[in-house]
Design a protein around this motif. Sequence first.
Motif, PDB file in Angstrom:
ATOM      1  N   VAL A   2     103.941  26.528  -3.689  1.00 11.93           N
ATOM      2  CA  VAL A   2     102.989  25.466  -3.399  1.00 11.93           C
ATOM      3  C   VAL A   2     103.345  24.224  -4.182  1.00 11.93           C
ATOM      4  CG1 VAL A   2     100.561  24.896  -3.425  1.00 11.93           C
ATOM      5  CG2 VAL A   2     101.287  27.264  -3.192  1.00 11.93           C
ATOM      6  N   PHE A   3     103.853  24.414  -5.364  1.00 12.11           N
ATOM      7  CA  PHE A   3     103.920  23.302  -6.290  1.00 12.11           C
ATOM      8  C   PHE A   3     105.253  22.601  -6.274  1.00 12.11           C
ATOM      9  CE2 PHE A   3     100.860  26.389  -7.425  1.00 12.11           C
ATOM     10  CZ  PHE A   3      99.737  25.613  -7.591  1.00 12.11           C
ATOM     11  N   LEU A  12      98.219  18.314   2.752  1.00  8.24           N
ATOM     12  CA  LEU A  12      97.795  19.446   3.574  1.00  8.24           C
ATOM     13  C   LEU A  12      96.631  20.167   2.929  1.00  8.24           C
ATOM     14  CD1 LEU A  12     100.646  21.538   5.104  1.00  8.24           C
ATOM     15  CD2 LEU A  12      98.490  20.869   6.117  1.00  8.24           C
ATOM     16  N   PHE A  20      87.272  23.225   4.502  1.00  2.44           N
ATOM     17  CA  PHE A  20      86.770  24.385   3.799  1.00  2.44           C
ATOM     18  C   PHE A  20      85.373  24.120   3.249  1.00  2.44           C
ATOM     19  CE2 PHE A  20      87.161  27.302   0.096  1.00  2.44           C
ATOM     20  CZ  PHE A  20      87.312  28.451   0.853  1.00  2.44           C
TER      21      PHE A  20
ATOM     22  N   GLY B   3      99.588  27.568 -12.147  1.00  5.05           N
ATOM     23  CA  GLY B   3     100.587  27.616 -11.079  1.00  5.05           C
ATOM     24  C   GLY B   3     101.423  28.864 -11.170  1.00  5.05           C
ATOM     25  N   SER B   6      99.485  31.831 -10.094  1.00  4.78           N
ATOM     26  CA  SER B   6      99.264  31.977  -8.652  1.00  4.78           C
ATOM     27  C   SER B   6     100.549  32.406  -7.965  1.00  4.78           C
ATOM     28  CB  SER B   6      98.750  30.670  -8.067  1.00  4.78           C
ATOM     29  OG  SER B   6      99.765  29.726  -8.154  1.00  4.78           O
ATOM     30  N   VAL B  10     101.047  35.660  -5.736  1.00  6.00           N
ATOM     31  CA  VAL B  10     101.610  35.635  -4.383  1.00  6.00           C
ATOM     32  C   VAL B  10     102.715  36.661  -4.271  1.00  6.00           C
ATOM     33  CG1 VAL B  10     103.000  34.259  -2.800  1.00  6.00           C
ATOM     34  CG2 VAL B  10     101.011  33.267  -3.872  1.00  6.00           C
ATOM     35  N   GLU B 779     102.760  25.007  14.383  1.00  3.23           N
ATOM     36  CA  GLU B 779     101.725  25.242  13.387  1.00  3.23           C
ATOM     37  C   GLU B 779     100.785  26.332  13.860  1.00  3.23           C
ATOM     38  OE1 GLU B 779     101.662  20.773  11.474  1.00  3.23           O
ATOM     39  OE2 GLU B 779      99.847  21.560  12.373  1.00  3.23           O
ATOM     40  N   GLN B 811      91.860  26.936   8.845  1.00  2.00           N
ATOM     41  CA  GLN B 811      92.997  26.526   8.023  1.00  2.00           C
ATOM     42  C   GLN B 811      94.234  26.485   8.915  1.00  2.00           C
ATOM     43  OE1 GLN B 811      93.827  29.010   4.591  1.00  2.00           O
ATOM     44  NE2 GLN B 811      92.793  27.545   3.273  1.00  2.00           N
ATOM     45  N   SER B 812      95.159  25.625   8.557  1.00  3.94           N
ATOM     46  CA  SER B 812      96.385  25.520   9.348  1.00  3.94           C
ATOM     47  C   SER B 812      97.597  25.739   8.462  1.00  3.94           C
ATOM     48  CB  SER B 812      96.488  24.142   9.998  1.00  3.94           C
ATOM     49  OG  SER B 812      95.411  23.958  10.868  1.00  3.94           O
ATOM     50  N   ILE B 814     102.148  25.918   8.522  1.00  2.00           N
ATOM     51  CA  ILE B 814     103.394  25.599   9.221  1.00  2.00           C
ATOM     52  C   ILE B 814     104.126  26.899   9.484  1.00  2.00           C
ATOM     53  CG2 ILE B 814     105.589  24.390   9.045  1.00  2.00           C
ATOM     54  CD1 ILE B 814     104.121  22.658   6.881  1.00  2.00           C
ATOM     55  N   PRO B 855      91.395  31.717   6.464  1.00  2.00           N
ATOM     56  CA  PRO B 855      90.950  30.371   6.090  1.00  2.00           C
ATOM     57  C   PRO B 855      90.272  30.316   4.735  1.00  2.00           C
ATOM     58  CG  PRO B 855      89.584  31.285   7.817  1.00  2.00           C
ATOM     59  CD  PRO B 855      90.720  32.225   7.634  1.00  2.00           C
ATOM     60  N   ARG B 856      90.091  31.453   4.093  1.00  2.94           N
ATOM     61  CA  ARG B 856      89.474  31.418   2.775  1.00  2.94           C
ATOM     62  C   ARG B 856      90.540  31.405   1.681  1.00  2.94           C
ATOM     63  NH1 ARG B 856      86.600  35.161   1.193  1.00  2.94           N
ATOM     64  NH2 ARG B 856      85.153  33.863   0.063  1.00  2.94           N
ATOM     65  N   GLU B 859      92.860  26.816  -2.646  1.00  6.86           N
ATOM     66  CA  GLU B 859      93.917  25.902  -3.070  1.00  6.86           C
ATOM     67  C   GLU B 859      94.469  26.337  -4.418  1.00  6.86           C
ATOM     68  OE1 GLU B 859      94.442  21.286  -4.348  1.00  6.86           O
ATOM     69  OE2 GLU B 859      92.484  22.075  -3.812  1.00  6.86           O
ATOM     70  N   PRO B 872      96.765  32.368  -2.746  1.00  7.37           N
ATOM     71  CA  PRO B 872      96.569  30.915  -2.815  1.00  7.37           C
ATOM     72  C   PRO B 872      97.259  30.222  -1.651  1.00  7.37           C
ATOM     73  CG  PRO B 872      97.219  31.765  -4.928  1.00  7.37           C
ATOM     74  CD  PRO B 872      97.344  32.892  -3.974  1.00  7.37           C
ATOM     75  N   TYR B 873      96.658  29.128  -1.229  1.00  3.29           N
ATOM     76  CA  TYR B 873      97.158  28.439  -0.039  1.00  3.29           C
ATOM     77  C   TYR B 873      98.538  27.864  -0.272  1.00  3.29           C
ATOM     78  CZ  TYR B 873      97.461  25.250   3.834  1.00  3.29           C
ATOM     79  OH  TYR B 873      97.876  24.607   4.955  1.00  3.29           O
ATOM     80  N   SER B 874      99.395  28.059   0.706  1.00  2.00           N
ATOM     81  CA  SER B 874     100.661  27.331   0.698  1.00  2.00           C
ATOM     82  C   SER B 874     100.893  26.910   2.141  1.00  2.00           C
ATOM     83  CB  SER B 874     101.798  28.195   0.189  1.00  2.00           C
ATOM     84  OG  SER B 874     102.095  29.199   1.115  1.00  2.00           O
ATOM     85  N   PRO B 875     101.359  25.695   2.348  1.00  2.00           N
ATOM     86  CA  PRO B 875     101.401  25.189   3.728  1.00  2.00           C
ATOM     87  C   PRO B 875     102.390  25.917   4.614  1.00  2.00           C
ATOM     88  CG  PRO B 875     102.377  23.623   2.217  1.00  2.00           C
ATOM     89  CD  PRO B 875     101.755  24.671   1.388  1.00  2.00           C
ATOM     90  N   GLU B 876     103.475  26.365   4.057  1.00  2.00           N
ATOM     91  CA  GLU B 876     104.493  26.973   4.914  1.00  2.00           C
ATOM     92  C   GLU B 876     104.363  28.491   4.894  1.00  2.00           C
ATOM     93  OE1 GLU B 876     108.327  25.294   4.472  1.00  2.00           O
ATOM     94  OE2 GLU B 876     109.245  26.628   5.933  1.00  2.00           O
TER      95      GLU B 876
END
Lengths: 266, 968
Positions: A2-3, A12, A20, B3, B6, B10, B779, B811-812, B814, B855-856, B859, B872-876
């Motif tokens: 993420v970072f 995003l 949310f 960080g 998390s 993951v 997406e 939530q979306s 990639i 979707p929960r 971040e 934890p959310y990651s876009p990809e």
Amino acid sequence: MVFKCPGGAAVLISAVLCVFGPCLCGGQQPVLSPELPEPLAGGEVGEGGEAALLTADRFQIEGRAAVYGVRPEIWAPSAVVLVDGEEHVGFIRLDGSFTVNDVPSGSYVVQIASPVYKFEPVRVDITSKGKMRARRVNYIRTSEVLQLPYPLQIRCTGLHSYFIERETWGWSDFLMNPMVLMMVLPLVIILLLPKVINTNDPAMRQEMEQSMNMLNPNPDLPDVSELMTKFFAPPKSHSSSSSSGSGSSKSGGGSQRGHRGGPRRR
Amino acid sequence: MAGLCSVFSVCLCLLGFSAAVFEDQVGKFDWRQQFVGKVQFALFDTHSQASKKLLVATEKNIFASLNSRTGDLFWRHVDKTGPDGHINTLMMHGQDAVVVVGNGRLLRSWETTVGGLNWETVLDTGSFQSAAYIGVQDVVRYVAVLKKSAISLHYLSSGHQKWVENLPESDTVQYQTVYSGGNGQVFVLGVVPNSHIVIVEYNIEDGEIMKQKSVAAPWLSSLQSSCVMVGSGVLLCADPTTKSLYTFPLQSADQTTMTPILLESLGVEVAAGFQPVLISTQPHPARPPLSEFFLQLGPDYHILLQLKDGLVSTLRDFNPSYLVAFATTGEKTVAAVMSPKNETVSSLYCTVINLYSADTGRRLLDTTIIYSMDPNGGKPAKLYIHTFLKKDDSVGYRVLVQTEDLVLTFLQQPGRVVWSREEALADVVTMEMVDLPLTGTQAELEGEFGKKADGLLPMVLKRLSSQFILLQAWMSHLWKLFYDARKPRSHVKNEVTFETLSRDEFNLQKMMVMVTASGKLFGIDSKSGTVLWKQYLENIQPNSVFKLMVQRTTAHFPHPPQCTLLVKDKVGLGSLYVFNPIFGKKSHISVPALPRPILQSLLLPLMDQDYSKVLLLIDDQYKVTAFPSTKNVLQQLQEMASSIFFYLVDSSQGRLSGFRLRKDLSTELIWEVVIPTEVQKIVGVKGKRANEHVHSQGRVMGDRSVLYKYLNPNLLAVVTESTDSHQERSFVGIFLIDGVTGRIVHEAVQRKARRPVHFVHSENWVVYVYWNTKSRRNEFSVLELFEGMELYNSTVFSSLDRPRPPQVLQQSYIFPSPISTLEATLTEKGITSRHLLVGLPSGAIVSLPKMFLDPRRPEVASDQSREENLIPYSPEMPIRTEWFINYNQTVSRVRGIYTAPSGLESTCLVVAYGLDIYQTRVYPSKQFDVLKDDYDYVLISSVLLGLFFATMISKRLAEVKLLNRAWR
């Protein structure tokens, strides 16, 4: 993960957050798609793409793929070049080169699909005039340009690993297990020590008793560890330090005796 | 620090949810079958005697090589779909095959042993007419491609263009044929319909026009359909109106008219409506064609003719004969003729193929192949001959027959089937999995409980006898296991037949009922992939829509299971086909006639007395037909009518409408949602699967409170797409509509998005994939619906009584690859966590944990989210090759993925179909309810035995010691 990608990722995430937030408290707002910075050069290219479909200006994507140490006859027949999924398909020649024909201008992801070898995908931008540019695929920051050579040079980055290793059972794994070590070592000591030391030998017994005395020093003698803590602890007050000082000298003598006893025990 | 934490969590999650295949599981419970589709061109490699290659080009834009000994694929090249990848012609010379693709756009040369591409040339645009090899002095050097207005000559070795010439007067003349006799000229033949034939002669070296002449032929409309080249440069045409043949030697200097030959002068009776087809052969491209040719006079009537010195003579008359073909080996050319076995009675089911010498028409001795047709299949449509020279210099041959139901059968003398391929399976439209029946003994045991008691003693006796039978079965099973274990593994063949077909203890083996676009039904054993039955439905129009429903499952012994196939043609007129899914037999139940187009069909949970579910069919006047429509059913329907609702979708008008059933089986419109078609059009509507179970009503949060799911069984997910395709203005819309009340529960718009859209609707979530036009990537978006912290009515869900709208989370993400299809796993009770199965264009099927689409996902990970196991959310979204459930067994052009629960909660059966069929099992939460297949029985039993003996020995020792002490 993420970072590592501050620009796109942060946006995003914030978009997701605004989704949310209200939803948790019962909101029913339409959800906005994640907004991203406009792709700079790619954007112009993309717009040209839609128009070019009609004017039928079609271009070729050319390139060469290579697997180190493997001749193309072996891997090329089972591989195929896919441009944006199955939108355009190309085949790899026996010398490793390939051409994808009749591609209208636009931005595409060129990927070599092989069941055995892994290839990095490449993004190819074609302007409406037919100028080509290849760059690294970055789905998060789509406008970032890390240029790659064109005609494409795609190298194999390794084999696909489809399988995970089974956990095999071996004696070494079993023995090196900390739980087993904790169980087995004391057992060995308990069982073996009486055998090694002959308890019937009077000299031996005497020595053991002596060493036992060493191990259990007089109760009035302070411990070595205690001594050390006292030594390193900051002095609280003068009176207490002086009294402890006298104690320490006494205990120091004890420890010296202890040290003398040590080698003898061995 | 956070960080790092998390990232670490993951990684932990990734480790925990990797549902991968172990290497030793390869082929254990999965199989793949590869297909090519309907064959258009087939060529045998006659280059060398030992060659096993059979090259095929099919309507599915596939060029492949088959092993002619086994029928397996050597290699296969799947080109893009649509006319751009269409294969126009296939020619072979030596080791190389030349293919013209995409209406003459590309010329490719393939090396046929490994299947590699030699070269590829882009040709000028123009519609393709024909192509031919051009040889000079017995050596084939060039390939000529004839387009509508130009001809080009290419070197065979490199594909480079030698010359290209425009054709004279190409706007009036239709050039259709290119011909070379191997003596330095290229002839291009064109026709002006109903006027004259144009013959242009080119010089091979520079493309200069040597000669140009025209021959009057006022009766001719097309060269390709009624003319062939025969002998040394003689054009032969057939004219159906005057019932005569015309010949014209191309090289003649003075002749200006075609010579007519009346068919009657050959002693041939020609029936009315005669549509002549001429078949000739050119064994070597650098030499002129043979002077013998076939003339088809009727559908079952061919004659072999010979042209000699401008005169046509009959060599042999084949009446009746279905199919004919020429083949050449060495210097010998033969003709194969398929004709009925008994010349007087034309029985379709048994035919004979015979070989005749082409130059004399004499039958060759001992060359009969008996071809018996499948009574459930179609008629033979194409015949290909593979000839070879035997040691005694006589001609041996094998035949490849393609039937109308797309079966490729390869036969050798005297009628043994070497192999056969079911190419209809390349186009599976829909499928269902049906449980296998119990064995006779199992069924008897089951039946015992259903019967009324008839005294104590008989019941006891019955019980004992059935237990004895079970014991017997078990013993024989053990014996078989023991017997098989002694044999080497490769020798153990699990032959699946109807006799051995029975449900296994975990219900992992099922019957796959597959419906193909050609109208052929298949019953395939899911364990081995063997086709157990097949049924060809004739008179199925192309582009029909099929819907397969299981009306009665196997659970209702002694009633046989029953499947119903609803076939809708283009107009919407439907017909029902009822059959037994286990044996493939057509059922004798009378089927209601459907005179009007069918709009909707629904399978109700109501059951008739014989346990078949009720099927309701709604026609275009909103009249309802029930099947079966017995009294019992009608009575039940009347009682239940007020609670039966259904919906109709009219995507052309963008209208969704809900109806209610009335007691007299008429319908009543209760709601209507119109989605304006000027702005957006409906792409797809999906409800939930009827056999889906949801185990938990809610999700336990980190603080031990429960977030209840919104589990509306009537919810429909409607996906729309904007009609404006401009990338700035295009959007994808999703509506969640209650199917009973028509209430729009939720509405979301994804701006700057367009198709392809794929979506899955299950439990309380909808996952959809779209193409983001702005960032040019795929997406994923997930919508989850929750009731909140408390349930409104926890016992029963009613769409009519839901005052509060659900909370919607979205939530979306990639997804770094295009997507072909999307499906969710399904298990018996829904306890197992869900995975999404994503078919990729590269042929892989990814098993993506639903956990990644939650979707929960926070971040930043907090203690509570960690408690809940939220990543934890990651876009990809990651794609790992370990998640590919089909490892290197790629499935080309995946069209759909079918998931079915098995008897084990942990296991979900998966079938991916498209061009190939792949069947496997997935364990989304690993195998928690059954011992893993790597379970170490030896270790555990040796440890147990060791402990047992250790206790025995130590007990004995202790006793001895005690005794000794007592004596002391």
